[in-house]
Design an enzyme around this catalytic site. Structure first.
Site, short mmCIF file in Angstrom:
data_model
loop_
_atom_site.label_atom_id
_atom_site.label_comp_id
_atom_site.label_asym_id
_atom_site.label_seq_id
_atom_site.Cartn_x
_atom_site.Cartn_y
_atom_site.Cartn_z
N CYS A 1 0.82 -1.23 0.00
CA CYS A 1 0.00 0.00 0.00
C CYS A 1 0.85 1.27 0.00
CB CYS A 1 -0.93 0.01 1.20
SG CYS A 1 -2.05 -1.40 1.25
N HIS B 1 -3.88 7.07 0.81
CA HIS B 1 -4.08 5.75 0.23
C HIS B 1 -5.53 5.34 0.47
CE1 HIS B 1 -4.01 1.52 -0.48
NE2 HIS B 1 -4.08 1.21 0.81
N ASN C 1 -9.91 -0.65 -2.88
CA ASN C 1 -8.50 -0.47 -2.52
C ASN C 1 -7.64 -1.09 -3.63
OD1 ASN C 1 -5.92 -0.65 -1.48
ND2 ASN C 1 -6.56 -1.40 0.54
#
Length: 335
Positions: free
Chosen positions: A115, A262, A292
């Site tokens: 991430c 993020h 995501n």
């Protein structure tokens, strides 16, 4: 030393839209349940019949970024590719991008920080440009999650969250020290590595071992996430690394024109926004549309925000990420 500036930006997402209602067809879940916990309404999943892979999606985003920078692929001196889902176990997709772009034999580096991967990659590229080693560095974040998710009720806690896509920027040399990347900040805490991980197959547990065990309850080859544990750490580390970037450069939260976090969970982004007292127009979220996308999430969001005119010349832009590793990172940019 030189300054490095983002001169080009682009993104690509697959055409195939998977809504929360679609997920109800093969797992016990609901649109309400997913939105309440994550903020996600839909995501893009690669159609297996398409030619989309992390490398090819990355190239599609890269071509946009290169064109947006007013350059050609031959102007690129180096490639940094961030992903947790490479086309192959090895080699990494950076070299595939070099081939697909049809450029000279430039270097290609793969970054595996999940991430936080794009911000880590941006930081690496920033150092190469600032020291004068390279003039134009291509930084890509690209992920193909959907092929490796457990699409069942047992796996829904992870599966409903993740989507596929790619984003890219061109980082170029500049002599204007008033604009560009002001600083980057990178951290890790490996003791929590297994709280968000894909344990096997891996070099300490190869495929033949998994097959020999023949355990129907073995889920080690699917991603695992300790959701509550990750959430608690994320909201702390996000705030810390954003403040670190601001303090390093003598700014306050009120100076941020655009925060691009993020896209892990809309609830995390909303918590950070409230904690920092930022208005809705100063935070960009697109997780509701894409889920995501790990290393691709920040460059996709950055690209969309720029295309929508929400990032303007002279704006102070902060990128921040937290994820598997645990790793967390931030970059502060004067646009």
């Amino acid at each position: 030393m030189y300054t490095s500036r983002i001169t080009g930006i682009g993104h690509y997402v697959p055409d195939n839209i998977v809504t929360n209602k679609d997920l109800e067809q093969f797992m016990e879940t609901s649109d309400e349940w997913i939105q309440e916990r994550t903020g996600i309404k839909e995501r893009r999943w690669i159609d297996p019949k398409s030619d989309d892979m992390p490398s090819t999606m990355g190239v599609k985003a890269a071509r946009q970024a290169i064109e947006n920078a007013g350059l050609t692929p031959d102007d690129i001196d180096f490639i940094v590719f961030a992903t947790l889902s490479p086309d192959y176990y090895f080699p990494g997709p950076g070299v595939q991008v070099q081939d697909l772009l049809g450029v000279k034999e430039i270097g290609a580096l793969d970054v595996r920080n999940q991430c936080s991967g794009f911000v880590y990659g941006l930081s690496v590229a920033d150092q190469f440009v600032k020291t004068g080693m390279y003039k134009n560095v291509l930084v890509i974040g690209s992920e193909y999650h959907s092929g490796g998710l457990e699409k069942s009720t047992r796996g829904r806690g992870v599966t409903v969250i993740f989507g596929d896509g790619a984003g890219a920027v061109v980082l170029s040399r500049s002599e204007d020290n008033q604009k560009g990347i002001l600083s980057t900040h990178l951290h890790s805490e490996g003791k929590h590595a297994k709280e968000l991980a894909l344990i096997g197959p891996a070099t300490n547990r190869w495929v033949d071992q998994i097959m020999e065990e023949n355990d129907p309850d073995d889920t080690s080859y699917y991603p695992y996430m300790n959701g509550n544990f990750v959430f608690k750490h994320a909201v702390t580390r996000f705030g810390q690394v954003i403040h670190e970037a601001l303090q390093t450069n003598g700014f306050q939260t009120s100076d941020i024109d655009m925060l691009i976090p993020h896209q892990a969970n809309l609830r995390i982004s909303q918590f950070i926004q409230k904690q920092m007292g930022l208005a809705d127009e100063n935070v960009y979220n697109n997780i509701m549309r894409y889920g995501n996308t790990t290393a691709a999430s920040i460059p996709i969001a950055l690209s969309e925000a720029y295309q929508e005119g929400k990032i303007k010349d002279g704006n102070l832009v902060c990128l921040a990420a937290f994820g598997s590793g645990f790793t967390w990172a931030s970059a502060l940019i004067r646009w």
